[in-house]
Design a protein around this motif. Structure first.
Motif, short mmCIF file in Angstrom:
data_model
loop_
_atom_site.label_atom_id
_atom_site.label_comp_id
_atom_site.label_asym_id
_atom_site.label_seq_id
_atom_site.Cartn_x
_atom_site.Cartn_y
_atom_site.Cartn_z
N LEU A 162 -4.14 -95.83 -34.60
CA LEU A 162 -4.00 -97.22 -35.01
C LEU A 162 -4.38 -97.37 -36.48
CD1 LEU A 162 -5.60 -99.07 -31.97
CD2 LEU A 162 -3.18 -98.93 -32.54
N PRO A 163 -3.70 -98.27 -37.20
CA PRO A 163 -4.08 -98.49 -38.60
C PRO A 163 -5.47 -99.11 -38.68
CG PRO A 163 -2.36 -100.03 -37.94
CD PRO A 163 -2.57 -99.08 -36.79
N LEU A 164 -6.20 -98.74 -39.70
CA LEU A 164 -7.56 -99.25 -39.88
C LEU A 164 -7.51 -100.65 -40.47
CD1 LEU A 164 -9.22 -96.04 -41.32
CD2 LEU A 164 -9.37 -96.91 -39.00
N ALA A 165 -8.44 -101.49 -40.02
CA ALA A 165 -8.51 -102.88 -40.49
C ALA A 165 -9.04 -102.91 -41.92
CB ALA A 165 -9.42 -103.69 -39.58
N PRO A 166 -8.55 -103.84 -42.73
CA PRO A 166 -9.08 -103.96 -44.09
C PRO A 166 -10.53 -104.43 -44.09
CG PRO A 166 -7.49 -105.72 -43.64
CD PRO A 166 -7.49 -104.81 -42.45
N ALA A 167 -11.27 -104.00 -45.08
CA ALA A 167 -12.66 -104.43 -45.22
C ALA A 167 -12.70 -105.84 -45.79
CB ALA A 167 -13.41 -103.47 -46.15
N LEU A 202 -12.32 -95.90 -49.00
CA LEU A 202 -11.13 -96.04 -49.84
C LEU A 202 -10.12 -95.00 -49.42
CD1 LEU A 202 -12.79 -97.83 -51.82
CD2 LEU A 202 -11.69 -96.57 -53.63
N GLN A 203 -8.87 -95.39 -49.38
CA GLN A 203 -7.80 -94.45 -49.12
C GLN A 203 -6.56 -94.92 -49.86
OE1 GLN A 203 -7.65 -94.67 -44.84
NE2 GLN A 203 -6.04 -96.20 -44.87
N SER A 204 -5.65 -94.00 -50.09
CA SER A 204 -4.39 -94.38 -50.73
C SER A 204 -3.62 -95.30 -49.81
CB SER A 204 -3.55 -93.13 -51.03
OG SER A 204 -4.17 -92.37 -52.02
N ALA A 205 -2.63 -95.98 -50.34
CA ALA A 205 -1.85 -96.92 -49.55
C ALA A 205 -1.20 -96.25 -48.34
CB ALA A 205 -0.79 -97.58 -50.43
N ASP A 206 -0.89 -94.95 -48.46
CA ASP A 206 -0.27 -94.23 -47.35
C ASP A 206 -1.29 -93.64 -46.38
OD1 ASP A 206 -1.30 -92.11 -48.78
OD2 ASP A 206 0.65 -91.17 -49.19
N GLY A 207 -2.58 -93.86 -46.61
CA GLY A 207 -3.62 -93.37 -45.71
C GLY A 207 -4.23 -92.04 -46.13
N SER A 208 -3.71 -91.43 -47.18
CA SER A 208 -4.25 -90.14 -47.64
C SER A 208 -5.45 -90.37 -48.57
CB SER A 208 -3.17 -89.34 -48.36
OG SER A 208 -2.76 -90.02 -49.54
N ALA A 209 -6.03 -89.26 -49.02
CA ALA A 209 -7.18 -89.35 -49.93
C ALA A 209 -6.75 -89.94 -51.27
CB ALA A 209 -7.77 -87.95 -50.14
N ALA A 233 -3.07 -98.81 -56.10
CA ALA A 233 -2.42 -98.36 -54.86
C ALA A 233 -3.43 -97.76 -53.89
CB ALA A 233 -1.29 -97.38 -55.16
N VAL A 234 -4.53 -98.51 -53.71
CA VAL A 234 -5.62 -98.07 -52.84
C VAL A 234 -5.90 -99.17 -51.82
CG1 VAL A 234 -8.11 -97.62 -52.85
CG2 VAL A 234 -6.66 -96.57 -54.56
N ARG A 235 -6.36 -98.77 -50.65
CA ARG A 235 -6.79 -99.72 -49.61
C ARG A 235 -8.26 -99.49 -49.33
NH1 ARG A 235 -4.23 -98.65 -44.47
NH2 ARG A 235 -5.25 -100.54 -43.84
N VAL A 236 -8.99 -100.56 -49.05
CA VAL A 236 -10.38 -100.47 -48.63
C VAL A 236 -10.38 -100.87 -47.16
CG1 VAL A 236 -12.74 -101.23 -49.03
CG2 VAL A 236 -11.15 -101.09 -50.94
N VAL A 237 -10.72 -99.91 -46.29
CA VAL A 237 -10.62 -100.13 -44.84
C VAL A 237 -11.97 -99.94 -44.17
CG1 VAL A 237 -8.18 -99.45 -44.75
CG2 VAL A 237 -9.96 -97.71 -44.46
N ARG A 238 -12.08 -100.58 -43.01
CA ARG A 238 -13.28 -100.41 -42.18
C ARG A 238 -13.18 -99.10 -41.42
NH1 ARG A 238 -14.84 -105.86 -39.15
NH2 ARG A 238 -16.54 -104.49 -38.59
N VAL A 239 -14.29 -98.40 -41.34
CA VAL A 239 -14.35 -97.14 -40.62
C VAL A 239 -14.88 -97.44 -39.23
CG1 VAL A 239 -15.40 -94.85 -40.55
CG2 VAL A 239 -14.73 -95.85 -42.74
N PRO A 240 -14.17 -97.02 -38.17
CA PRO A 240 -14.68 -97.28 -36.83
C PRO A 240 -15.98 -96.51 -36.57
CG PRO A 240 -12.66 -95.98 -36.75
CD PRO A 240 -12.92 -96.30 -38.17
#
Length: 174
Positions: free
Chosen positions: A6-11, A91-98, A166-173
């Motif tokens: 599942l995609p991670l939720a934004p912070a 932090l991760q790239s928009a595509d989910g990579s490092a 082109a970065v996303r800040v996501v919550r880590v489960p």
């Protein structure tokens, strides 16, 4: 579909600000260490343009390199600074990579411009009395405010700084 795919939720904004506070305190500690390392070169004197001339500008670059070294290394190698780790965001790239070094540099540069403008504007506004230059000082606060204010309005919870790098800040489960 399992939870790992599942995609991670934004912070959210609060988590981001809390993590930035942690990281700010850590960077200040690193700056103390970096300053201590420079003191033998200045004879223990304060490092200002008036007392040290061109060395003061090298010193400021040194502090900037320390801050970028901390953030860049943490973002590229794992996506988490200590502040981000404490608040379970990454932090991760928009595509989910490092995050790449280019993305880290863009993010750092954008953040530094916004912060430096805001600090300079706040410094001007802290002076007593109102002058016409205070109107410019108010405008200098806008990039930092707009960067954070964009988060609730973006469908993916990104700041302007996230969009530019082109970065996303996501919550880590858990």
């Amino acid at each position: 579909m399992d939870s790992a795919s599942l995609p991670l939720a934004p912070a959210g904004l609060f988590r981001r600000l809390a993590a930035q506070t942690y990281d700010f305190l850590l960077v200040v500690a690193l700056w103390f260490i970096g300053t201590f390392a420079m003191l033998p070169l200045t004879g223990g004197e304060a490092i200002t343009p008036a007392t040290q001339g061109g060395v003061a500008w090298l010193y400021r670059g040194w502090l900037l390199a320390i801050a970028f070294g901390y953030f860049g290394f943490c973002w590229v190698c794992g996506g988490q600074t200590l502040g981000l780790r404490a608040w379970r965001i990454r932090l991760q790239s928009a595509d989910g990579s490092a995050v790449s070094w280019r993305g880290a540099a863009l993010r750092f540069a954008g953040g530094m411009v916004a912060v430096l403008l805001a600090v300079a504007g706040a410094w001007q506004l802290a002076r007593p009395g109102w002058t016409p230059s205070d109107a410019v000082a108010l405008l200098m606060l806008l990039p930092a405010i707009a960067n954070l204010a964009w988060i609730p309005f973006d469908g993916a919870g990104r700041s302007l700084q996230d969009l530019a790098s082109a970065v996303r800040v996501v919550r880590v489960p858990r």
